[in-house]
Scaffold this motif. Structure first.
Motif, PDB file in Angstrom:
ATOM      1  N   THR A   1       0.806  -1.224   0.000  1.00  0.00           N
ATOM      2  CA  THR A   1       0.000   0.000   0.000  1.00  0.00           C
ATOM      3  C   THR A   1       0.838   1.273   0.000  1.00  0.00           C
ATOM      4  N   THR A   2       2.088   1.208   0.400  1.00  0.00           N
ATOM      5  CA  THR A   2       2.905   2.418   0.305  1.00  0.00           C
ATOM      6  C   THR A   2       3.717   2.363  -0.980  1.00  0.00           C
ATOM      7  N   GLY A   3       4.414   3.462  -1.268  1.00  0.00           N
ATOM      8  CA  GLY A   3       5.169   3.530  -2.508  1.00  0.00           C
ATOM      9  C   GLY A   3       6.374   2.613  -2.544  1.00  0.00           C
ATOM     10  N   LYS A   4       6.825   2.175  -1.378  1.00  0.00           N
ATOM     11  CA  LYS A   4       8.056   1.400  -1.334  1.00  0.00           C
ATOM     12  C   LYS A   4       7.755  -0.101  -1.387  1.00  0.00           C
ATOM     13  N   PRO A   5       8.294  -0.811  -2.391  1.00  0.00           N
ATOM     14  CA  PRO A   5       8.048  -2.257  -2.458  1.00  0.00           C
ATOM     15  C   PRO A   5       8.611  -2.982  -1.233  1.00  0.00           C
TER      16      PRO A   5
ATOM     17  N   SER B   1      -3.123  -7.787 -14.987  1.00  0.00           N
ATOM     18  CA  SER B   1      -2.678  -9.030 -15.622  1.00  0.00           C
ATOM     19  C   SER B   1      -1.982  -9.952 -14.626  1.00  0.00           C
ATOM     20  N   GLY B   2      -2.505 -10.021 -13.422  1.00  0.00           N
ATOM     21  CA  GLY B   2      -1.930 -10.912 -12.424  1.00  0.00           C
ATOM     22  C   GLY B   2      -0.698 -10.348 -11.734  1.00  0.00           C
ATOM     23  N   HIS B   3      -0.339  -9.103 -12.059  1.00  0.00           N
ATOM     24  CA  HIS B   3       0.830  -8.501 -11.418  1.00  0.00           C
ATOM     25  C   HIS B   3       0.402  -7.405 -10.462  1.00  0.00           C
ATOM     26  N   ARG B   4       1.054  -7.364  -9.329  1.00  0.00           N
ATOM     27  CA  ARG B   4       0.679  -6.407  -8.296  1.00  0.00           C
ATOM     28  C   ARG B   4       1.373  -5.072  -8.488  1.00  0.00           C
ATOM     29  N   ILE B   5       0.580  -4.013  -8.517  1.00  0.00           N
ATOM     30  CA  ILE B   5       1.115  -2.660  -8.593  1.00  0.00           C
ATOM     31  C   ILE B   5       0.460  -1.853  -7.477  1.00  0.00           C
ATOM     32  N   GLY B   6       1.249  -1.146  -6.694  1.00  0.00           N
ATOM     33  CA  GLY B   6       0.694  -0.310  -5.638  1.00  0.00           C
ATOM     34  C   GLY B   6       0.238   1.030  -6.209  1.00  0.00           C
ATOM     35  N   THR B   7      -0.936   1.501  -5.791  1.00  0.00           N
ATOM     36  CA  THR B   7      -1.413   2.804  -6.276  1.00  0.00           C
ATOM     37  C   THR B   7      -0.383   3.895  -5.945  1.00  0.00           C
ATOM     38  N   MET B   8       0.206   3.792  -4.751  1.00  0.00           N
ATOM     39  CA  MET B   8       1.166   4.811  -4.316  1.00  0.00           C
ATOM     40  C   MET B   8       2.414   4.854  -5.184  1.00  0.00           C
ATOM     41  N   GLU B   9       2.832   3.685  -5.677  1.00  0.00           N
ATOM     42  CA  GLU B   9       4.012   3.665  -6.542  1.00  0.00           C
ATOM     43  C   GLU B   9       3.763   4.484  -7.798  1.00  0.00           C
ATOM     44  N   VAL B  10       2.572   4.279  -8.389  1.00  0.00           N
ATOM     45  CA  VAL B  10       2.244   4.988  -9.628  1.00  0.00           C
ATOM     46  C   VAL B  10       2.045   6.474  -9.332  1.00  0.00           C
TER      47      VAL B  10
END
Ligand code: 7RM
Length: 656
Positions: A276-280, A532-541
């Motif tokens: 949920t945060t920008g940092k993986p 497409s089955g890959h996790r992306i955090g809203t905060m990263e974008v």
């Protein structure tokens, strides 16, 4: 109505539980299945520790454990005192058996090359590369970052790290230089293993350039090993005293490297995933528990047999590739197909050509891929002989029943069981899935937790919900392959997974259970988008967007998408005087692609004068989601200025 239109009109959440079709395992499949006695579920539930201890016996241990489990919530230790080596389990024990000349990896490059590595070949390659790493100064416990295309050397590098006890951190080759740098710096790798590039849809994607860019600000890295995948070494810019060619180091390497006896709880690898945060988050997996989880699930769920040709289409850069391309199947001594490129290159039948050519028997892929195949049409699979297939699997996101039925009919010829497998980077191995010789399947349901796993659906307070009611998925007792922590951030580990409920693991997924106890996964309930089955955090974008000089503020949401499951939509406010033109929209998309990687590019960017916020200044993404999905707006009473959302709504016309 076409299948695609129908799928769109049915809400995936409400439509699911109306799915009543039941597919029982055929007598024929049941009779031959590795596991076909339903008593295994009760036995495991009666004594989970004893059950997992029995499964751990599938592995080779240099020294057996003294104690099965120590559970000091939320910290678990499994097989305490045990010593083993993952590379020994995946390679040496097959090398020393009747499997020595058996193909371990059948590789196909996108341009069409083929390589077959037997267990003997793999043994020598892994041993030599282990020595290469040692010669470069890598010691037990040092982190090694691997950034490579899907070539056998990627698996070899992974196994070599495991052999010498150096935790690997594989970064998917589609990630940008910035993403790579962030991951290198977080775990302070001394070594990066990469390639000049890799082939994707007819293009040569340069990876080494990204490494050079990343290393401009990654002082921990001392050495880089470069595998040559492209045509010309001279085209690659090698830094003196830092960069070395893979083949040149291998030529000089000794052919045997003693496998490091690892403590069961020693770190095997870390793998970054979005939160949920920008940092993986660097998800930490340890040796004994992880290997027990992947070895057992591969055997039971994929029903692996000596003669199987097994193909999991995931890239090793994701957890699915770690667990079900490398560790799980190789630990079982299976033959694994590995393919470098895209499914539509040179034509949309590429996957089916590969199935036909190598007589693939087990095929594991993602719902998003199946939806693409559906859209492309049945002529492509029809061109090929798929009669070798005997078991199909899906992973990464909920599968809509239409895609399930299509997969069953046109790929499985109505005879292959389908295992819909629910799990996460954090869980290490599959937790919810049918055992194909026992459990009847329902299209769209991952069915029931596997033996040894205790899961439920609960409300906000942790109370189990009634059948058919929506709630949160929880795992109620520890399992061997669970993450141990987040690298360097124990607090985040506790906060993310163990704070919502006391002593129950919270994966971040919504779910329902039906009257038969079947689980229906409903997608993420946090700020994670599943593209497409890959996790992306809203905060990263969002961070990538506000990094652009024209952007003042942004809010990013996931919107349902026919093929990708979800796509990224961004709402952006611009700095004073900047105009929101189509050119700027394009530029921002490219900017995000460059900052994070192509998978994170927004599908659509909306320029708005303001973003909807609460009085305390929190952006209400929920309302933006309502707008993007064309739903009636939810509760707007907490908005600081309710007219903002009305203005966005009237501006947001769903033309595309
Ligand atoms: C293996 C993997 C994990 C998230 C998870 C879910 C979603 C994965 C399924 C699924 C419904 C499935 N790891 N997910 N498998 N949802 N049915 N069979 O994908 O860490 O990258 O993602 O993916 O939301 O939390 S992952």
């Amino acid at each position: 109505m076409t299948a695609m239109e129908k799928q769109k009109s049915e809400s995936p959440i409400e439509g699911l539980l109306e799915e009543k079709r039941l597919f029982k395992p055929s007598d024929e499949f049941r009779a031959q299945a590795n596991v076909n006695d339903p008593k295994i579920y009760e036995e495991a539930a009666k004594d989970r520790e004893a059950y997992w201890a029995k499964q751990a016996e599938r592995l080779h241990w240099f020294k057996k454990w003294d104690k099965v489990l120590e559970w000091d919530p939320p910290f678990a230790k499994w097989f305490i005192g045990g010593k083993l080596n993952a590379s020994y389990n995946c390679v040496d024990r097959h090398f020393k058996s009747h499997r020595r000349q058996k193909p371990a990896i059948i590789w196909e490059g996108e341009p069409g090359e083929q390589r077959v590595l037997t267990y003997e070949d793999l043994y020598y390659e892994v041993n030599k590369f282990s020595n290469v790493l040692k010669n470069l100064g890598v010691k037990k416990g040092d982190r090694v970052t691997i950034y490579m295309p899907m070539v056998p050397e990627l698996a070899i590098a992974v196994l070599a790290c495991a052999r010498i006890g150096a935790p690997h951190s594989v970064v998917f080759g589609g990630f940008s230089a910035d993403s790579l740098r962030e991951r290198i710096n977080d775990c302070q790798s001394k070594i990066v293993v990469t390639a000049d590039g890799g082939y994707r849809r007819g293009n040569f994607i340069p990876l080494k350039d990204n490494v050079d860019e990343a290393l401009k600000n990654a002082p921990s890295v001392e050495k880089v090993v470069v595998f040559q995948r492209g045509e010309d070494k001279k085209k690659v810019n090698m830094h003196k005293d830092r960069d070395y060619w893979w083949d040149e180091l291998m030529e000089k390497a000794e052919t045997y490297c003693e496998p490091e006896p690892m403590d069961s709880e020693d770190m095997l690898f870390l793998l970054y995933t979005s939160g949920t945060t920008g940092k993986p988050k660097g998800i930490v997996h340890t040796t004994g528990g992880y290997m027990t989880g992947v070895t057992t699930t591969t055997y039971m769920i994929f029903d692996i047999k000596e003669d199987d040709i097994y193909w999991c289409t995931a890239d090793i850069g994701w957890i699915t590739g770690h667990s079900y391309v490398v560790y799980g199947p190789l630990s079982n001594g299976a033959t694994v197909v590995m393919y470098e490129g895209g499914p539509d290159y040179p034509d949309k039948d590429r996957f089916w050509r590969i199935v036909e050519k190598y007589r693939v028997t087990i095929f594991y892929t993602a719902p998003t891929a199946i939806r693409s195949f559906m859209r492309w049409g049945i002529e492509y699979p029809r061109r090929c002989d798929l009669s070798s297939l005997r078991l199909l699997g899906t992973v990464g996101e909920p599968i809509n029943p239409e895609a399930w039925i299509w997969f069953h009919k046109y790929i499985g010829n109505e005879k292959c069981p389908i295992v819909d497998t629910w799990w996460q980077t954090e869980t290490g191995s599959i937790l919810i899935s049918p055992l194909p010789g026992i459990v009847a399947t329902k299209p769209g349901s991952a069915t029931i937790p596997i033996p040894g796993i205790e899961a439920d659906v609960v409300d906000n307070y942790g109370n189990p919900v009634e059948p058919g009611q929506g709630g949160y998925l929880v795992i109620k007792s520890p399992w061997p392959s669970m993450l141990r922590t987040i690298y360097g951030d124990e607090k985040r580990y506790i906060d993310t997974y163990w704070s919502k409920y006391k002593n129950m693991y919270f994966p971040g997924d919504g779910a329902k259970k039906d009257e038969d106890g079947y689980f229906w996964l409903l997608g993420r309930v946090d700020d994670v988008i599943n593209v497409s089955g890959h996790r992306i955090g809203t905060m990263e974008v969002e961070s990538a967007l506000v990094d652009h000089p024209s952007v003042a503020e942004s809010a990013v949401i996931g919107k349902s998408h026919d093929i990708k499951g979800q796509c990224i939509v961004a709402f952006v406010t611009l700095k004073e005087g900047v105009k929101g033109t189509p050119e700027l929209e394009n530029e921002l998309k490219l900017h995000v692609g460059k900052k994070i990687g192509a998978i994170a590019k927004p599908e659509k960017i909306y320029f708005t004068a303001e973003l909807p916020k609460t009085r305390s200044g929190k952006i209400m993404r929920r309302l933006l989601r309502d707008i993007a999905e064309g739903r009636i707006l939810g509760d707007t009473t907490t908005l600081a200025d309710p007219t903002v959302i009305e203005r966005i709504k009237s501006q947001y016309t769903d033309k595309e």
